[in-house]
Structures are given as structure tokens and as C-alpha cells.
Write a protein that holds these residues in place. Structure first.
Motif, short mmCIF file in Angstrom:
data_model
loop_
_atom_site.label_atom_id
_atom_site.label_comp_id
_atom_site.label_asym_id
_atom_site.label_seq_id
_atom_site.Cartn_x
_atom_site.Cartn_y
_atom_site.Cartn_z
N GLU A 118 42.20 -19.56 4.04
CA GLU A 118 43.52 -19.90 4.54
C GLU A 118 43.55 -21.27 5.21
O GLU A 118 44.55 -21.98 5.16
CB GLU A 118 44.01 -18.84 5.52
N GLY A 119 42.43 -21.65 5.84
CA GLY A 119 42.38 -22.92 6.54
C GLY A 119 42.65 -24.11 5.64
O GLY A 119 43.26 -25.10 6.07
N ILE A 120 42.19 -24.04 4.40
CA ILE A 120 42.43 -25.15 3.46
C ILE A 120 43.92 -25.30 3.20
O ILE A 120 44.48 -26.41 3.26
CB ILE A 120 41.68 -24.90 2.14
N ALA A 121 44.59 -24.19 2.91
CA ALA A 121 46.02 -24.24 2.64
C ALA A 121 46.82 -24.65 3.87
O ALA A 121 47.76 -25.46 3.78
CB ALA A 121 46.49 -22.88 2.13
N LEU A 125 38.90 -25.50 -3.68
CA LEU A 125 39.59 -26.48 -2.85
C LEU A 125 40.91 -26.92 -3.46
O LEU A 125 41.95 -26.95 -2.79
CB LEU A 125 38.68 -27.70 -2.62
N ARG A 126 40.90 -27.24 -4.74
CA ARG A 126 42.09 -27.79 -5.39
C ARG A 126 43.25 -26.80 -5.37
O ARG A 126 44.39 -27.15 -5.05
CB ARG A 126 41.77 -28.19 -6.83
N PRO A 139 28.04 -26.03 -0.23
CA PRO A 139 27.69 -27.27 0.47
C PRO A 139 28.51 -28.46 -0.02
O PRO A 139 28.69 -29.44 0.71
CB PRO A 139 26.20 -27.44 0.16
N ASP A 140 29.02 -28.37 -1.25
CA ASP A 140 29.84 -29.46 -1.79
C ASP A 140 31.17 -29.62 -1.06
O ASP A 140 31.79 -30.69 -1.11
CB ASP A 140 30.11 -29.23 -3.28
N LEU A 141 31.60 -28.57 -0.34
CA LEU A 141 32.88 -28.62 0.36
C LEU A 141 32.73 -28.78 1.87
O LEU A 141 33.72 -28.74 2.60
CB LEU A 141 33.68 -27.35 0.07
N ARG A 142 31.50 -28.98 2.34
CA ARG A 142 31.30 -28.98 3.78
C ARG A 142 31.99 -30.14 4.48
O ARG A 142 32.45 -30.00 5.62
CB ARG A 142 29.80 -28.99 4.10
N GLU A 143 32.08 -31.28 3.82
CA GLU A 143 32.78 -32.40 4.45
C GLU A 143 34.25 -32.05 4.68
O GLU A 143 34.81 -32.35 5.74
CB GLU A 143 32.66 -33.65 3.57
N GLU A 144 34.87 -31.41 3.70
CA GLU A 144 36.27 -31.00 3.85
C GLU A 144 36.40 -29.90 4.89
O GLU A 144 37.31 -29.91 5.73
CB GLU A 144 36.83 -30.53 2.51
N PRO A 185 50.92 -29.29 14.19
CA PRO A 185 49.52 -28.92 14.40
C PRO A 185 49.20 -27.58 13.76
O PRO A 185 50.10 -26.80 13.44
CB PRO A 185 49.41 -28.84 15.93
N TYR A 186 47.91 -27.34 13.59
CA TYR A 186 47.48 -26.05 13.05
C TYR A 186 46.31 -25.51 13.85
O TYR A 186 45.61 -26.25 14.55
CB TYR A 186 47.12 -26.16 11.56
N ALA A 187 46.11 -24.22 13.75
CA ALA A 187 45.00 -23.53 14.40
C ALA A 187 44.25 -22.72 13.35
O ALA A 187 44.74 -22.52 12.24
CB ALA A 187 45.51 -22.62 15.52
N LEU A 188 43.07 -22.25 13.72
CA LEU A 188 42.24 -21.47 12.81
C LEU A 188 41.63 -20.29 13.55
O LEU A 188 41.31 -20.39 14.73
CB LEU A 188 41.08 -22.32 12.27
N SER A 189 41.45 -19.18 12.85
CA SER A 189 40.52 -18.17 13.33
C SER A 189 39.26 -18.26 12.47
O SER A 189 39.30 -18.70 11.32
CB SER A 189 41.13 -16.76 13.26
N ILE A 190 38.14 -17.91 13.07
CA ILE A 190 36.85 -17.94 12.37
C ILE A 190 36.38 -16.50 12.20
O ILE A 190 36.07 -15.82 13.17
CB ILE A 190 35.78 -18.73 13.15
N GLN A 191 36.40 -16.02 10.96
CA GLN A 191 35.95 -14.67 10.66
C GLN A 191 34.55 -14.75 10.07
O GLN A 191 34.35 -15.31 9.00
CB GLN A 191 36.92 -13.99 9.71
N GLY A 192 33.61 -14.21 10.80
CA GLY A 192 32.21 -14.47 10.52
C GLY A 192 31.74 -14.20 9.12
O GLY A 192 31.08 -15.05 8.51
N ASN A 193 32.06 -13.06 8.55
CA ASN A 193 31.50 -12.67 7.26
C ASN A 193 31.91 -13.63 6.15
O ASN A 193 31.07 -14.30 5.53
CB ASN A 193 31.94 -11.24 6.93
N THR A 194 33.22 -13.75 5.89
CA THR A 194 33.68 -14.60 4.80
C THR A 194 33.39 -16.06 5.06
O THR A 194 32.91 -16.78 4.18
CB THR A 194 35.19 -14.41 4.59
N ASP A 195 33.68 -16.52 6.26
CA ASP A 195 33.46 -17.94 6.55
C ASP A 195 31.99 -18.33 6.45
O ASP A 195 31.64 -19.36 5.89
CB ASP A 195 34.03 -18.29 7.93
N ALA A 196 31.10 -17.50 6.98
CA ALA A 196 29.68 -17.81 6.90
C ALA A 196 29.20 -17.82 5.46
O ALA A 196 28.40 -18.68 5.05
CB ALA A 196 28.88 -16.79 7.71
N LYS A 197 29.70 -16.88 4.66
CA LYS A 197 29.28 -16.79 3.26
C LYS A 197 29.72 -18.02 2.47
O LYS A 197 28.94 -18.60 1.71
CB LYS A 197 29.85 -15.50 2.64
N ILE A 198 30.98 -18.43 2.65
CA ILE A 198 31.48 -19.57 1.88
C ILE A 198 30.87 -20.87 2.38
O ILE A 198 30.55 -21.76 1.58
CB ILE A 198 33.02 -19.61 1.93
#
Length: 399
Positions: free
Chosen positions: A115-118, A84-85, A147-152, A129-142
Motif C-alpha cells: 500500500e505504501g507504494i500506491a 512497483l510499476r 533488493p532491486d526496490l530498496r532504494e524506492e 502528506p502520507y503515513a505508513l504502518s509497518i506490518q512485520g511479516n509482509t514488509d520483512a518478506k518483501i
């Protein structure tokens, strides 16, 4: 009417540091070039020496490769250390760079959890404003691993002006963890190399295709066992795997394939498309798969598919006989699916032909993807954007 100016931030855009990156984002950029002005920041993570961990900010280097493409090399350790940092710090560097030039109407990050964090940080600093794509493999894995970053992650996900999941299952998995979005969400399939649809014809063998260095991820050992099991019930069944690799990889692949699967080697895209068209069915029960362009290409080629349940194209073809979801970790289930592809070819291809004729594959074509993406981007823009002078005069407070 002026074109909106969109900035893409992606770690999956081919550049001089990574020519072999997936063409998915590049195809999307090309598809909407008539509708949008675009700039791409192509991210490349560089692993720093162990002795330099941790440090206040990552080293970030910008390298202009062409007018619309800037490759970005940033230092960060592997395995998500300081995830995150360092990505937020990368966003601050992006904001400084972007703020010195033409102000964007919107920034899109091509993965929520990286990329969404940056992008969320850069957009905050630039007040766009910003937009996001959701790529299943990497996003689901992370999402599962952190769980410590789920709020962010939840804040980034819900604050996005629009979200583009590659497949229904990717959205469902994300919302199960982060909560249901109330903002605009547009399913956006990946563009294929061949924007044509061929009516099914009788075929011969079953086939699969992937780069052979991915053989573990593509579940080759279990697939080969399933082919052997299916052949016990249907001895004439033949299976060919297409794909290239170096000699050490080929040796491993041959060992796993044994007598069950023949190797067809690497084929150019057009020839591979024709080989898939000539098959009875296409099977690739991958262990992980964000989308799997080859599944759509197989259906466009008139060939029924077997794909992993809960991944790849899952959710796009619910209830369609010609798209068989299987548990990728169940050899018997894979074998049963292979037998269905082989034995029920006539029925499955008749159903696929009817689906094609009814326009069922139209949402995966160039025109549909282009219009869906460009339309959603336009709808996400604020009524008025700040001028270049206003953006250039902003003081970006990084504290």
C-alpha cells in the motif's frame, strides 16, 4: 475544531470481496472515529489472464460499499511481477478518485511495501502528506525478496510524515535494511477484541489457538514434536489446540497432532478468552507472525506466553519472565519453553500479575492505542491544507 480527514488505504480491511480479512485495521478505524473523519479504500488484487501480461496500467475498479468504505479491485499478477510499476499506477488512479472529492489532510498506507507504494504516489500527486504502518511479516518478506526496490522503499519510508510499526522488531528489521528514520515513529500495537485485563489464576493445561488452515505457518508439526519431547520429562503435561477448519484440513491437523495435542475445536471469542485464562500457559511458536493479537489477549487473560523470537510481540516484553521468546525452528528450544510454562506457572503468573497491576498492559488498551494514533496523525498534519476547490482544480500529471 474540525476533525482531520484521514484516508486509509489497506488490503486488510473486511469488505464484500474479503469478509475474512483481519479485523486489525477495522478496529483501529472504529477506535478513532470520534477524533478523525475517515474514508477507507479497501484493496483487492485480481489476477489477470496470463495472455494480458504486461500492460501499461492495471485495470482499477472502485465500488462504494458504504459512505466511508470503497472497495478497490485492481489487476496485478502474483509473485510481485511488475510490483512497483503497477502499484504506482494504482496510486495514480487513487489520486484521480480522491482528488474529485473531499481533500484529505493525510493518507495512510497500511503496509510499507505494498500500500505504501500506491499511497506515496497518490500523496505526491495530491500534494498532501502520507503515513505508513509497518506490518512485520509482509514488509520483512518483501524487503528481503526485492533488493532491486530498496532504494524506492527507502524513499517511501523516510519521506512519510509518520510511521506506525506494529512491534519493535518490525521497526528494527526495516531500519536495518533501509536506514534509521529521522522523522516521527510511533509504535502502535494492534487492538484486541477484549479490552479487559484478568488477574492470573492457577491453570491446568497448556493451550494454543489459531485457524487450522494456517497450521503450517503456525508451526504445528514442530510444536507437536516439542510437546511430545516435553512430555517425556513431564508426563502429566497436557496440551490443547483451539481452532476450526474444514474436514481435509482437520485430517492433516490430526495427523500432525497425533497423541501429543488434543483438539478443542472452534470457540467464540469470549469462551476462548476464558479457556486461555484457565490455562497454565499459551504457546504459538509461529514461523512468521506480524503481531499475533492472541499473545496480547493471553496476557490480558492472565496467562504467560511462548512466542517466536524475532516476530510477533518480540520487543514489547523484553526481560519479562512471563513472555518466553523461542527459536521457532528449534524443537528442543520450544520443548524447553513449554516445560518452563508448565513447571514455573506460579512464578510466571505472579510476575504477570505484578506487571498487570503496574499498568504494563495499558499501552495495548483501547484508550492508549486510540490516543497514540490520533495524536500522531494530528501532529503530522501541515499547518494549513488546500481547499476542496484547489484540489479539484489540480491537473494531475501522470507522466
Amino acid at each position: 475544531m474540525a476533525k482531520p480527514f484521514l484516508i486509509h488505504v489497506s488490503a486488510d480491511f473486511p469488505d464484500k470481496s474479503g469478509q475474512q480479512k483481519t479485523p486489525v485495521i477495522a478496529r483501529l478505524v472504529a477506535a478513532v472515529s470520534r477524533d478523525l473523519d475517515q474514508q477507507i479504500y479497501s484493496l483487492n488484487r485480481v489476477t489477470p489472464p496470463l495472455a494480458s501480461w504486461p500492460w501499461p496500467k492495471p485495470e482499477v475498479r472502485f465500488r462504494d460499499e458504504r459512505e466511508d468504505l470503497c472497495s478497490v479491485l485492481y489487476s496485478a499478477p502474483p509473485r510481485g511481477i511488475h510490483h512497483l510499476r503497477l502499484l504506482r499506477a494504482l496510486g495514480e488512479s487513487l489520486a484521480e478518485r480522491i482528488g474529485a472529492g473531499n481533500p484529505p489532510d493525510l493518507i495512510i498506507g497500511h503496509k510499507l511495501t505494498v500500500e505504501g507504494i500506491a499511497v506515496a504516489r497518490a500523496a505526491q500527486l495530491l500534494d498532501v502528506p502520507y503515513a505508513l504502518s509497518i506490518q512485520g511479516n509482509t514488509d520483512a518478506k518483501i524487503l528481503s525478496a526485492r533488493p532491486d526496490l530498496r532504494e524506492e522503499f527507502a524513499r517511501i519510508f523516510h519521506d512519510a510524515a509518520v510511521v506506525f510499526p506494529f512491534a519493535p522488531w518490525a521497526l528494527a528489521r526495516t531500519e536495518a535494511i533501509l536506514g534509521q528514520r529521522s522523522g516521527p515513529t510511533v509504535l502502535l500495537p494492534c487492538l484486541t477484541e477484549h479490552d479487559i485485563v484478568i488477574v492470573p489464576e492457577p491453570g491446568s493445561e497448556l493451550v494454543s489457538a489459531f485457524h487450522l488452515h494456517n497450521y503450517r505457518l503456525k508451526n504445528l508439526p514442530r510444536l507437536a514434536s516439542a510437546v511430545s519431547l516435553a512430555r517425556q520429562a513431564e508426563p502429566p503435561l497436557q496440551f490443547t489446540l483451539y481452532g476450526g477448519g474444514d474436514e481435509p484440513t482437520l485430517a492433516q491437523v490430526r495427523r500432525h497432532c497425533g497423541q501429543a495435542i488434543g483438539l478443542g475445536g472452534h470457540l467464540p471469542g469470549t469462551e476462548l478468552f476464558q479457556r486461555i485464562h484457565a490455562a497454565r500457559g499459551f504457546a504459538m511458536p509461529s514461523l512468521r507472525e506480524s503481531f499475533g493479537l492472541v499473545f496480547i489477549e493471553a496476557l490480558m487473560a492472565g496467562t504467560p506466553i511462548l512466542y517466536p523470537r524475532g516476530a510477533a510481540v518480540d520487543g514489547w516484553f523484553a526481560g519479562c519472565s512471563f513472555a518466553l521468546p523461542v527459536d521457532a525452528r528449534d524443537t528442543a528450544a520450544i520443548a524447553a519453553g513449554l516445560l518452563t510454562l508448565y513447571r514455573d506457572e506460579e512464578r510466571l503468573k505472579a510476575d504477570l500479575a505484578a506487571f498487570q497491576a503496574a499498568g504494563g498492559l495499558a499501552p495495548f488498551g483501547l484508550a492508549a492505542v486510540r490516543d497514540a494514533f490520533a495524536g500522531a496523525i494530528r501532529s503530522a498534519l501541515p499547518a494549513a491544507r488546500p481547499s476542496h476547490d484547489e484540489i479539484a482544480g489540480l491537473r494531475i500529471d501522470l507522466n
